[in-house]
Scaffold this active site. Sequence first.
Site, mmCIF file in Angstrom:
data_model
loop_
_atom_site.group_PDB
_atom_site.id
_atom_site.type_symbol
_atom_site.label_atom_id
_atom_site.label_comp_id
_atom_site.label_asym_id
_atom_site.label_seq_id
_atom_site.Cartn_x
_atom_site.Cartn_y
_atom_site.Cartn_z
ATOM 1 C CG ASP A 293 72.667 100.424 10.618
ATOM 2 O OD1 ASP A 293 73.365 99.802 11.449
ATOM 3 O OD2 ASP A 293 71.590 100.981 10.930
ATOM 4 C CG PHE A 468 70.644 99.998 17.541
ATOM 5 C CD1 PHE A 468 69.515 100.694 17.159
ATOM 6 C CD2 PHE A 468 70.483 98.847 18.307
ATOM 7 C CE1 PHE A 468 68.250 100.266 17.536
ATOM 8 C CE2 PHE A 468 69.229 98.403 18.674
ATOM 9 C CZ PHE A 468 68.102 99.114 18.291
ATOM 10 C CG HIS A 469 75.886 97.689 14.744
ATOM 11 N ND1 HIS A 469 75.794 96.326 14.647
ATOM 12 C CD2 HIS A 469 75.802 97.969 16.061
ATOM 13 C CE1 HIS A 469 75.656 95.800 15.854
ATOM 14 N NE2 HIS A 469 75.647 96.775 16.732
ATOM 15 N N PRO A 470 75.472 102.137 12.526
ATOM 16 C CG PRO A 470 74.818 104.325 13.045
ATOM 17 C CD PRO A 470 74.694 102.899 13.513
#
Length: 539
Positions: A293, A468-470
């Site tokens: 992330d 918010f980029h898993p």
Amino acid sequence: MEGSFDYIVVGAGSAGCVLANRLTADGRYRVLLLEAGPEDRNLWIHVPIGYAKLFTDARHNWLYNSEPESELGGRSIIQPRGKVMGGSSSINGLLYIRGQAEDFDHWRQLGNTGWSFDDVLPYFRRAEDQSRGEDELHGVGGPLSVSDVSETHPVCDAFIAACEQAGLPRTDDFNGKSQEGAGYFQLTTRNGRRWSTARGYLKPVRRRPNLRVVSSALTTRILFEGRRAVGVEYAQGGTTHRARANAEVILAGGAFNSPQLLQLSGVGPADLLREHGIAVIADMPGVGADLQDHYQARFNYRCSERVTMNDMMNSLAGRVTAGLRYALFRKGFLAVGAGYAGGFFKTDPSLATPDVQFHFILFSADAVGQKLHPWPGFLASVCQLRPESRGFVRIKSADPAQAPAIQPRYMSAPHDRDVMVKGMQLLRRVMRQPALARYIVEELVPGPKVATDAELLEFARQKGTTVFHPTSTCRMGSDVTAVVDERLRVHGFRGLRVADGSIMPTVVSGNTNAAIVMIGEKGADMILQDAKAGAARAA
Ligand SMILES: Cc1cc2nc3c(=O)[nH]c(=O)nc-3n(C[C@H](O)[C@H](O)[C@H](O)COP(=O)(O)OP(=O)(O)OC[C@H]3O[C@@H](n4cnc5c(N)ncnc54)[C@H](O)[C@@H]3O)c2cc1C
């Protein structure tokens, strides 16, 4: 079995809506699309500024939290995820960034044939409806509308000028030949409205007779006959249903839920499954591993002029004016999500490509999703683009309604800590340039007392958060812990693929929505090609 389909797609998010559209296009295949969340009827989904409201909205957001993080002083980090038609593309910040060409060339270099930048560019172009028109990198006429911000803003102009004064380049296209530079973002909007994949891909095809879309339906288990996926079980309105997939089950539940569903279904680390009383179909330690992330540190400034979103939101007259400007002209703060401007830069000039991203945001608050400050303010944040830290997603219970344990292990790799510190120093260098002096009264957070490298690192540990980029929890590859192959088929199974953010071998160097739409496009193409090849073999 209550229904029989050719393909079942689990999750109507960024990738799932693309798959549902493309797989039903020629009318040959029957597709069931299952979405745990509701229809996207809420007004704030469609007005870009509604992004801020959806952070804490349990009707449209899974509202996950990570497990306490040892590198972050035991803090848990919020992990919003869309739970609605369009998935996270219905609640995200709307920034349209593809990542770097080198990201995809790296995927190819890891052994994933067909995923170099030259291979994936046609899918980015096919997806896109670029308001600036077509060129070798951009497409028009695709379902995903991409537009410029409706207007520039003097403080953003000053930020971009400050980057130039700090010796950094300027760009007018982060998705152009080179990503490096400062500039205005493009957004997934059309005429000031959010362009989620539910809006762009699903809505126009909802009436296709070969597509069935079921909302508020939580898929609880994949059904197997031996090593072949043959359908799913899902819960809707207190009833359990079963549907059959004659060709394939395709998981598109995102980086947290796709590995969770595999684990619940008996595909994952054997000891974890046994611990929860789940019969092991395949011992795959990679399912839920390799979570990556983007972690960001946010700097907070008091502004000298009443020109920020805080000032608009904190006054009735400001809200009315902004509402009217949006209603009449589709302009102003309501037409913007996460921000207007930002930049991609190298923390070390010897690097080949940028390793940090700045987001410049025209409001300020103590934390993500919280009340705006009562004074004029803005934020600037830095995130590291290619983290080496790896975390995991693991079920905590055999109950599909229980959230899994999410542990990104932010900054657990020393390299990530170094880049964060260098990124914060670079951000400060920009924010201290003359172009911004007129607007900055003071740096409120972290503030002047935080000066040394060690203090900056401690600040990032105490106050940092996710962008918010898993990704990468069902990683594509051919090594022993890879979950899917380069055609997105789950290793060792038939009739089962994953096509969403979880398959990324490494997180892309930028915001993730565009690349996941591309994964949906390419995934659909591969599924249709394989179906054709299978039919030809059978004939
Ligand atoms: C607050 C926020 C801001 C962001 N800002 C940006 C941005 O500005 N730009 C950008 O490019 N990216 C941004 N992102 C990231 C980007 O939106 C996501 O990476 C992307 O949308 C994820 O796509 P996906 O298809 O992998 O999953 P999702 O879009 O999350 O879709 C998964 C879908 O599957 C459903 N689902 C899950 N499990 C089940 C189940 N068991 N049964 C049925 N349905 C299920 C979910 O409800 C969801 O609708 C942001 C994300 C968030 C959360």
